[in-house]
Write a protein that holds these residues in place. Structure first.
Motif, short mmCIF file in Angstrom:
data_model
loop_
_atom_site.label_atom_id
_atom_site.label_comp_id
_atom_site.label_asym_id
_atom_site.label_seq_id
_atom_site.Cartn_x
_atom_site.Cartn_y
_atom_site.Cartn_z
N TRP A 269 0.92 -1.27 0.08
CA TRP A 269 0.15 -0.06 0.11
C TRP A 269 0.87 1.28 0.01
O TRP A 269 1.63 1.57 1.12
N ASN A 270 0.72 1.98 -1.13
CA ASN A 270 1.58 3.25 -1.02
C ASN A 270 0.55 4.33 -0.14
O ASN A 270 -0.59 4.37 -0.03
N GLU A 271 1.26 4.78 1.08
CA GLU A 271 0.84 5.43 1.99
C GLU A 271 -0.24 6.51 1.82
O GLU A 271 -1.22 6.63 2.21
N THR A 272 0.27 7.24 0.69
CA THR A 272 -0.57 8.52 0.13
C THR A 272 -1.73 7.77 -0.85
O THR A 272 -2.89 8.10 -0.66
N ASN A 273 -1.45 7.06 -1.90
CA ASN A 273 -2.36 6.89 -2.88
C ASN A 273 -3.60 5.80 -2.37
O ASN A 273 -4.72 6.12 -2.71
N SER A 296 3.79 -1.00 9.75
CA SER A 296 4.60 0.18 9.53
C SER A 296 6.38 -0.31 10.06
O SER A 296 6.33 -1.00 10.88
N GLY A 297 7.08 0.53 9.27
CA GLY A 297 8.38 -0.07 9.78
C GLY A 297 8.80 0.12 11.20
O GLY A 297 9.51 -0.78 11.69
N PRO A 298 8.33 1.03 12.08
CA PRO A 298 8.64 0.86 13.56
C PRO A 298 8.31 -0.24 14.27
O PRO A 298 8.37 -0.42 15.29
N PRO A 334 -0.17 -5.97 18.05
CA PRO A 334 0.03 -4.49 18.36
C PRO A 334 -1.19 -3.79 17.94
O PRO A 334 -1.82 -4.22 17.09
N ARG A 335 -1.15 -2.43 18.16
CA ARG A 335 -1.71 -1.44 17.51
C ARG A 335 -1.41 -1.30 16.00
O ARG A 335 -0.25 -1.68 15.93
N THR A 336 -2.35 -0.84 15.32
CA THR A 336 -2.04 -0.64 13.94
C THR A 336 -2.52 0.84 13.51
O THR A 336 -3.50 1.45 14.19
N ASN A 337 -1.72 1.62 12.99
CA ASN A 337 -1.94 2.99 12.55
C ASN A 337 -3.02 3.12 11.45
O ASN A 337 -3.60 4.32 11.35
N TYR A 338 -3.01 2.11 10.56
CA TYR A 338 -3.94 2.13 9.39
C TYR A 338 -5.00 0.93 9.51
O TYR A 338 -4.57 -0.09 10.14
N VAL A 339 -6.19 1.05 9.02
CA VAL A 339 -7.25 0.22 9.17
C VAL A 339 -7.84 0.05 7.70
O VAL A 339 -7.62 0.97 6.67
N ARG A 340 -8.39 -0.97 7.40
CA ARG A 340 -9.17 -1.03 6.08
C ARG A 340 -10.39 -0.04 6.09
O ARG A 340 -11.11 0.05 6.88
N ALA A 341 -10.29 0.48 4.79
CA ALA A 341 -11.45 1.64 4.60
C ALA A 341 -12.54 1.38 3.47
O ALA A 341 -13.16 2.09 3.15
N CYS A 342 -12.28 0.10 2.88
CA CYS A 342 -13.35 -0.60 2.06
C CYS A 342 -13.83 -1.99 2.32
O CYS A 342 -13.33 -2.40 3.46
N SER A 396 -1.09 -6.82 6.11
CA SER A 396 -0.79 -6.07 5.03
C SER A 396 0.37 -4.93 5.59
O SER A 396 0.90 -5.09 6.68
N HIS A 397 1.00 -4.21 4.51
CA HIS A 397 2.11 -3.14 5.10
C HIS A 397 1.76 -1.93 4.22
O HIS A 397 1.55 -2.29 2.96
N ILE A 398 2.55 -0.86 4.63
CA ILE A 398 2.41 0.29 3.78
C ILE A 398 3.81 0.51 3.05
O ILE A 398 4.80 -0.46 3.39
#
Length: 512
Positions: A269-273, A296-298, A334-342, A396-398
């Protein structure tokens, strides 16, 4: 001219739409709008602020300049590389100089490390006499401390063969003179001294003489297969001894790229697109299912897939808490910074597939596999450059993460077993690159299938990464009875009193 010297402007000509719009709408910068938000509000901002004419004029100027600098008929030697004004000065300097004269420019390292500048390097190396690479830690220029640049001395007339001197990791100009004046005695100083200050001592073995033989070595190690010798990228080589180390790497029997279509890499996943397209959205939270985790990387470190978890308000790369692996539950996520939006079906439809077919004749998703993940963005000042860990099926990952799937799990463990080693990290560090991308990782060594320590190396890689129940089936599928014959290689009070692995079984549990 007999002599041309200078520090040409280092300007990458880009269209800065956000900078222009934020001049009249400051909240774009203050609230750190995403590209999606800017795109959504662009026309409203332009119309409300009567910005149409200056907006188009600014765009035309940037595009026109780019087209001119990238035009083959203006700068034929620069074809293929991305235009930066300093690059245009080099062929101009050679052109206005007398054939027997010298041109010397101070400029960034892009002409040496950009994979698309091979055509230019063919001409550059035949003129180059000296290449002195500096790091800005002593603040010789009002730019970032970690910024790199070099003093480069060129002959205007092309030579018949390549031969130039190169010194890397310089912090003051005086070190150059010290290196050439040194008698060769004593140990070669490192990048830092015993007081942990930046080292400015000189030593004759810091001077690397580069000819076709060395360029051929660099091409084999750092460039795509088949890259011509004189198009090779120039790595940061600290001393003559390191050249010998690189020769050993070049003699290794197998690299990841040799596996052909038996592995597959993706940045997913491209973080912006992906946010603009409604695939993912920012929402930091704990999740219950591995397939809802977007890495994410960290999140991970070297052979530790559970290195950190984002804080509840994770607004910077430092807003993470380090995990205590002794305290986490056996099924921890762990926590995730992004979640599925669709929808879940649409989300799965967008996930890349591996290029091979399973027993049912279907292509599986990359997320159906155990994968080696590494941080795509790397820092030359970090403790480790190459940061690989094993992630289970589901997440998944960014695009700040690169994942590698394998047709055979044994080959995944072969790659992981080598990737966690310090010498391989040195191999990555020697590139001077800021990206552990597909081009770089394809050149990294993979453990040969007939290596005498293969079983022991697989065991250690599995023990380090198999931290939770999400790795239980990998542990079971990879199990070998020979694991129980192994033992720790040293005595350490932090290790169990009985130092052998005889209690290990094929079933994963917390003791594993």
């Amino acid at each position: 001219f007999d002599l041309t010297i200078g520090n040409p402007p280092w300007v990458q000509v880009d269209w800065d739409e956000i900078g222009l719009l934020s001049d009249v709408e400051p909240k774009i910068q203050v609230r750190d709008w995403s590209k999606r938000q800017v795109s959504k509000n662009r026309m409203q901002i332009i119309e409300e602020n009567s910005l149409r004419a200056p907006y188009l004029a600014d765009y035309e100027e940037a595009e026109g300049t780019q087209e001119f600098l990238n035009a083959k008929q203006n700068y034929p030697l620069l074809e293929g590389g991305k235009a930066n004004t300093y690059k245009c000065f080099l062929p101009q300097g050679w052109m206005v100089g007398d054939e027997s004269g010298v041109t010397s420019f101070l400029h960034p390292e892009g002409v040496y490390d950009n994979p698309k500048s091979g055509n230019f390097r063919r001409s550059l190396y035949l003129r180059l006499e000296d290449h002195f690479q500096f790091q800005n830690e002593k603040k010789l220029f009002p730019i970032a401390n970690r910024a790199k640049f070099s003093v480069n001395i060129y002959r205007n007339r092309r030579k018949r063969s390549v031969r130039f001197s190169s010194i890397a990791n310089l912090f003051t100009p005086q070190t150059v003179e010290s290196c050439f004046a040194h008698d060769g005695s004593g140990q070669v100083p490192g990048i830092k001294d015993e007081e942990h200050d930046w080292n400015t001592e000189g030593h004759s073995q810091r001077v690397i003489t580069v000819e076709d033989e060395e360029l051929d070595l660099f091409a084999k190690l750092y460039d795509e297969e088949g890259t011509p010798t004189r198009e090779a990228r120039l790595p940061e080589v600290h001393s003559q001894q390191i050249v010998e180390v690189l020769r050993r790497f070049a003699s290794h029997s197998e690299s990841l790229g040799d596996l052909g279509d038996e592995y597959f890499c993706t940045k997913q996943w491209n973080e912006t697109n992906a946010q603009e397209e409604g695939i993912i959205e920012r929402d930091t939270q704990f999740i219950q299912n591995p397939s809802d985790w977007i890495i994410s990387g960290p999140h991970f470190f070297v052979s530790n897939p559970l290195h950190q978890t984002p804080q509840k308000n994770c607004n910077t790369h430092r807003a993470y808490d380090q995990l205590d692996l002794i305290e986490i539950p056996s099924d921890y996520l762990p926590r995730t910074n992004y979640v599925r939006a669709c929808s879940r079906n649409e989300y799965r439809r967008r996930i890349p597939t591996v290029p091979w077919y399973n027993e049912s004749g279907n292509r599986e998703l990359t997320t159906d596999h155990y994968r080696l993940c590494n941080r795509e963005m790397i820092s030359q000042s970090a403790v480790r450059e190459f940061v690989p860990a094993l992630i289970p099926p589901g997440p998944s990952h960014i695009n700040t993460v690169l994942s590698t799937s394998f047709k055979r799990r044994e080959r995944l463990l072969d790659y992981l077993s080598m990737g966690i080693l310090v010498p391989v990290d040195f191999r990555v560090k020697s590139t001077g690159s800021n990206h552990a991308n597909v081009s770089l990782t394809s050149q990294l060594p993979i453990l040969p299938e007939d290596h005498r320590h293969r079983t022991k190396m697989h065991l250690r890689a599995l023990l380090l990464n198999s931290l939770t129940t999400h790795y239980a089936d990998l542990w079971e599928d990879s199990w070998q009875e020979a694991f129980t014959d192994d033992a720790w290689t040293k005595d350490d009070p932090r290790l169990p009193a009985d130092t052998d692995f005889s209690d290990l079984t094929s079933r994963w549990d917390w003791d594993t």
